[in-house]
Scaffold this motif. Structure first.
Motif, short mmCIF file in Angstrom:
data_model
loop_
_atom_site.label_atom_id
_atom_site.label_comp_id
_atom_site.label_asym_id
_atom_site.label_seq_id
_atom_site.Cartn_x
_atom_site.Cartn_y
_atom_site.Cartn_z
N GLU A 188 6.13 2.12 -14.78
CA GLU A 188 5.93 1.54 -13.44
C GLU A 188 7.25 1.00 -12.90
OE1 GLU A 188 1.30 0.07 -13.93
OE2 GLU A 188 2.92 -1.20 -14.70
N LYS A 203 9.31 3.93 -11.75
CA LYS A 203 8.76 4.48 -10.51
C LYS A 203 9.11 3.61 -9.31
CE LYS A 203 4.68 6.80 -12.43
NZ LYS A 203 3.20 6.78 -12.45
N SER A 229 0.83 -1.21 0.00
CA SER A 229 0.00 0.00 0.00
C SER A 229 0.86 1.26 0.00
CB SER A 229 -0.94 0.02 1.21
OG SER A 229 -1.85 -1.04 1.14
N ALA A 242 2.57 1.62 -3.34
CA ALA A 242 1.59 2.10 -4.32
C ALA A 242 1.38 3.60 -4.17
CB ALA A 242 0.28 1.34 -4.16
N ARG A 243 1.28 4.05 -2.94
CA ARG A 243 1.08 5.49 -2.69
C ARG A 243 2.28 6.29 -3.20
NH1 ARG A 243 2.62 9.38 0.32
NH2 ARG A 243 4.04 8.16 1.60
N ARG A 244 3.48 5.81 -2.90
CA ARG A 244 4.70 6.54 -3.29
C ARG A 244 4.92 6.56 -4.80
NH1 ARG A 244 9.51 5.56 1.09
NH2 ARG A 244 8.23 5.82 2.95
N THR A 245 4.43 5.55 -5.49
CA THR A 245 4.65 5.45 -6.94
C THR A 245 3.45 5.91 -7.75
OG1 THR A 245 3.90 3.15 -6.92
CG2 THR A 245 6.29 3.54 -6.73
N ASP A 246 2.35 6.14 -7.08
CA ASP A 246 1.10 6.50 -7.76
C ASP A 246 0.65 5.40 -8.73
OD1 ASP A 246 -1.09 8.23 -8.08
OD2 ASP A 246 -0.22 9.13 -9.88
N ILE A 247 0.89 4.15 -8.31
CA ILE A 247 0.40 2.99 -9.05
C ILE A 247 -0.78 2.45 -8.26
CG2 ILE A 247 0.92 0.64 -9.84
CD1 ILE A 247 3.89 1.48 -9.98
N ASP A 248 -1.87 2.15 -8.94
CA ASP A 248 -3.04 1.60 -8.27
C ASP A 248 -2.64 0.39 -7.42
OD1 ASP A 248 -6.12 1.32 -8.14
OD2 ASP A 248 -5.41 -0.68 -8.75
N LYS A 249 -3.11 0.36 -6.18
CA LYS A 249 -2.69 -0.69 -5.25
C LYS A 249 -3.01 -2.09 -5.78
CE LYS A 249 -4.90 -1.27 -1.35
NZ LYS A 249 -5.39 -1.17 0.02
#
Length: 102
Positions: free
Chosen positions: A62, A65, A35, A38-45
């Motif tokens: 991705e 990132k 989680s 995902a937040r740090r990379t702005d990739i959907d969890k």
């Protein structure tokens, strides 16, 4: 619109497993949850879960990132064998372009 195949980071099957394994190992060494990554990379969890589980192909953006978020050098994933394969494919491609009848 970009060609989707070119947008994917698709090493061969064995190398793909190693890439995902290394990313996961470093994530755990940093004590980072999926989680948080995902937040740090702005990739959907959910997408990131699938990528890290090997169920989805990772796009180049991705991969980059994830490397940045995990402080990993993306070049460290390139093997000598991969470089040699690309060099050989390039040589063959150049050879074909020199001879328009092939």
């Amino acid at each position: 619109m970009a060609n989707r195949e070119k947008d994917h980071f698709c090493p061969d099957g064995a190398h793909s497993i190693l890439v995902i394994s290394r990313l996961n190992r470093v994530r755990l060494e940093h004590g980072m949850s999926v989680s948080e990554l995902a937040r740090r990379t702005d990739i959907d969890k959910k997408r990131l879960w699938y990528i890290l589980d090997g169920q989805r192909e990772m796009r180049v953006d991705e991969f980059l990132k994830l490397c940045i978020a995990l402080r990993m050098d993306p070049r460290s994933f390139v093997t000598r064998e991969m470089i040699e394969e690309v060099a050989e494919a390039t040589r063959q491609s150049i050879g074909r372009s020199d001879n328009p009848n092939t």
